[in-house]
Design a protein around this motif. Structure first.
Motif, PDB file in Angstrom:
ATOM      1  N   GLY A 130       0.802  -1.219   0.000  1.00 21.61           N
ATOM      2  CA  GLY A 130       0.000   0.000   0.000  1.00 21.61           C
ATOM      3  C   GLY A 130       0.831   1.263   0.000  1.00 21.61           C
ATOM      4  N   ILE A 131       2.017   1.208  -0.626  1.00 21.59           N
ATOM      5  CA  ILE A 131       2.940   2.345  -0.627  1.00 21.59           C
ATOM      6  C   ILE A 131       2.927   3.014  -1.995  1.00 21.59           C
ATOM      7  N   PRO A 132       2.619   4.313  -2.067  1.00 23.56           N
ATOM      8  CA  PRO A 132       2.607   5.024  -3.349  1.00 23.56           C
ATOM      9  C   PRO A 132       3.995   5.057  -3.997  1.00 23.56           C
ATOM     10  N   VAL A 133       3.986   5.112  -5.324  1.00 22.07           N
ATOM     11  CA  VAL A 133       5.218   5.084  -6.102  1.00 22.07           C
ATOM     12  C   VAL A 133       5.593   6.486  -6.580  1.00 22.07           C
ATOM     13  N   TRP A 134       6.856   6.819  -6.384  1.00 22.01           N
ATOM     14  CA  TRP A 134       7.508   7.978  -7.010  1.00 22.01           C
ATOM     15  C   TRP A 134       8.443   7.403  -8.068  1.00 22.01           C
ATOM     16  N   VAL A 135       8.537   8.026  -9.219  1.00 26.90           N
ATOM     17  CA  VAL A 135       9.370   7.513 -10.312  1.00 26.90           C
ATOM     18  C   VAL A 135      10.629   8.355 -10.477  1.00 26.90           C
ATOM     19  N   MET A 136      11.768   7.687 -10.554  1.00 20.48           N
ATOM     20  CA  MET A 136      13.015   8.329 -10.975  1.00 20.48           C
ATOM     21  C   MET A 136      13.490   7.643 -12.253  1.00 20.48           C
ATOM     22  N   GLU A 137      14.317   8.323 -12.984  1.00 20.21           N
ATOM     23  CA  GLU A 137      14.874   7.843 -14.256  1.00 20.21           C
ATOM     24  C   GLU A 137      13.787   7.392 -15.240  1.00 20.21           C
ATOM     25  N   PRO A 138      12.740   8.197 -15.457  1.00 22.09           N
ATOM     26  CA  PRO A 138      11.714   7.801 -16.424  1.00 22.09           C
ATOM     27  C   PRO A 138      12.247   7.722 -17.847  1.00 22.09           C
ATOM     28  N   LEU A 139      13.351   8.464 -18.118  1.00 19.13           N
ATOM     29  CA  LEU A 139      13.980   8.438 -19.441  1.00 19.13           C
ATOM     30  C   LEU A 139      15.324   7.723 -19.419  1.00 19.13           C
ATOM     31  N   ARG A 140      15.592   7.041 -18.319  1.00 15.79           N
ATOM     32  CA  ARG A 140      16.833   6.265 -18.157  1.00 15.79           C
ATOM     33  C   ARG A 140      18.071   7.105 -18.485  1.00 15.79           C
ATOM     34  N   GLY A 141      18.146   8.259 -17.817  1.00 20.85           N
ATOM     35  CA  GLY A 141      19.289   9.136 -18.027  1.00 20.85           C
ATOM     36  C   GLY A 141      19.372   9.713 -19.421  1.00 20.85           C
ATOM     37  N   GLY A 142      18.230   9.804 -20.104  1.00 26.90           N
ATOM     38  CA  GLY A 142      18.191  10.355 -21.455  1.00 26.90           C
ATOM     39  C   GLY A 142      18.221   9.311 -22.546  1.00 26.90           C
ATOM     40  N   LYS A 143      18.493   8.042 -22.200  1.00 27.63           N
ATOM     41  CA  LYS A 143      18.597   6.985 -23.214  1.00 27.63           C
ATOM     42  C   LYS A 143      17.279   6.794 -23.966  1.00 27.63           C
ATOM     43  N   LEU A 144      16.149   7.074 -23.304  1.00 32.50           N
ATOM     44  CA  LEU A 144      14.845   6.871 -23.933  1.00 32.50           C
ATOM     45  C   LEU A 144      14.285   8.159 -24.534  1.00 32.50           C
ATOM     46  N   ALA A 145      15.072   9.209 -24.503  1.00 32.96           N
ATOM     47  CA  ALA A 145      14.620  10.478 -25.090  1.00 32.96           C
ATOM     48  C   ALA A 145      14.831  10.509 -26.600  1.00 32.96           C
TER      49      ALA A 145
END
Length: 379
Positions: free
Chosen positions: A200-215
């Motif tokens: 029951g713990i909410p999620v915060w996201v880091m590295e959504p673009l994997r350091g720019g690799k997915l940009a």
């Protein structure tokens, strides 16, 4: 701006990550403060109210720079997050000293959000060791009002997260993990979100673009996505993927923004939610599989190899880390995890007997992969 409800607060779904502020001359320690202030002014204007810094970002200068910039705004107009730097084991006995210094560096009386930083194989034993008083100290700071919400960030594997949660999970209000469409299966972000959902713990996201690799993707992959959404830029697909998740739903997605173009693009993306439909989601995850398969050894973790290894090596685990290291072109995750293994269980312990290869259904050249892994790690 999309806002998410967290307890009694409305948080901007887009958070400003302060690990990649603009710099002078490419020197990470030398933040271009005037430009950073300009970016943050635009983010504030666009509705971003969550700012994430840490003790070690920009060689220790991120907290100080952010304090001067945020001083220009009313304290109740933003939420500030920082972290206890447990990624450095020499800090473990300094929780009180460091926390006081962080309050001073950030020029605040309290942190809205505070995290155990980077729970992983390297530091889990120390984080759980009562002699360092880290948990007790942070809980006392929360009781005193100097921490409004306590959570943790994690780069460790699923078992490490489970150990941390079994000890402290009842008091964790949120968790920050590396989550993006490539790592959904590649680094088992799926399993980590399922674990947090069970708690029951909410999620915060880091590295959504994997350091720019997915940009920025190859023309082949970009064409597939643009055929489905001609008006969506490639970085936005990473955020749309996160908007499509519902177990548990993501509250804040952090993005490290170092240019005005990135700020404007992100504000545009987070003006409304546009989750992916099943076909779009499948296409994106198929691309992820294709990207990782091109650089990965095809281990299925059947574990036939481990029964034939005279060294008793956990070969599937080592190959998983090898795949991560090769795909990422380095990084800290694989070295961090391998460093915690006994010398006799590291990839360098492979004697090249090839007994494992004789029973591998995938016909992987395991000894060559482990030798290459050892060379890349400098073992």
């Amino acid at each position: 701006m999309i806002y998410k409800q967290f307890q009694d607060r409305q948080l901007s779904a887009l958070g400003f990550g302060c690990m990649r502020l603009p710099t002078v001359g490419g020197n990470d320690a030398n933040v271009n403060e005037a430009e950073a202030a300009r970016l943050i002014a635009r983010a504030m204007e666009g509705g971003v109210n969550y700012y994430d810094t840490a003790w070690g970002y920009h060689a220790g200068n991120s907290e100080t720079v952010m304090s001067r910039i945020l001083k220009q705004y009313p304290r109740d107009s933003f939420y500030l997050a920082s972290k206890f730097p447990g990624y450095d084991l020499s800090n473990m006995g300094k929780v009180e000293e460091i926390f006081d210094q962080q309050l001073e560096k950030c020029q605040v009386d309290y942190f809205d959000f505070y995290l155990f930083h980077n729970v992983c194989e390297m530091n889990i034993d120390a984080y759980l060791d009562p002699k360092f008083h880290i948990y007790d100290s942070l809980m006392a700071r929360k009781k005193a009002g100097q921490i409004r919400h306590l959570g943790f960030s994690a780069h460790g594997d699923l078992d490490t997260m489970k150990r941390f949660l079994e000890a402290y999970g009842k008091d964790m209000e949120f968790c920050q993990i590396q989550l993006n469409w490539l790592d959904w299966d590649f680094q088992n972000a799926r399993g980590k979100t399922e674990l947090l959902d069970a708690w029951g713990i909410p999620v915060w996201v880091m590295e959504p673009l994997r350091g720019g690799k997915l940009a920025k993707l190859s023309d082949e992959y970009a064409a597939k996505l643009q055929e489905l959404r001609p008006d969506e830029n490639i970085p936005a697909w990473a955020f749309r993927f996160i908007q499509s998740l519902d177990l548990p739903p993501v509250t804040v997605t952090l993005s490290g923004m170092s240019t005005m173009e990135q700020v404007e693009d992100n504000l545009n993306t987070f003006a409304e939610e546009k989750p992916l439909n099943p076909q779009e989601l499948k296409t994106l995850l198929d691309i992820a599989d294709s990207m990782t398969e091109r650089t990965s050894v095809p281990c299925t973790a059947c574990r036939y190899c481990t029964t034939h290894c005279p060294q008793g090596l956990d070969i599937p685990m080592l190959l998983e880390l090898y795949n991560e290291h090769v795909f990422s072109g380095g990084g800290f995750i694989a070295p961090m995890r391998v460093a915690q293994l006994p010398d006799g269980k590291k990839p360098s312990a492979c004697v090249g007997c090839r007994s494992c290869e004789a029973v591998c259904p995938q016909q992987i050249k395991i000894s060559e992969s482990l030798a290459d892994f050892s060379a890349k790690l400098g073992l």
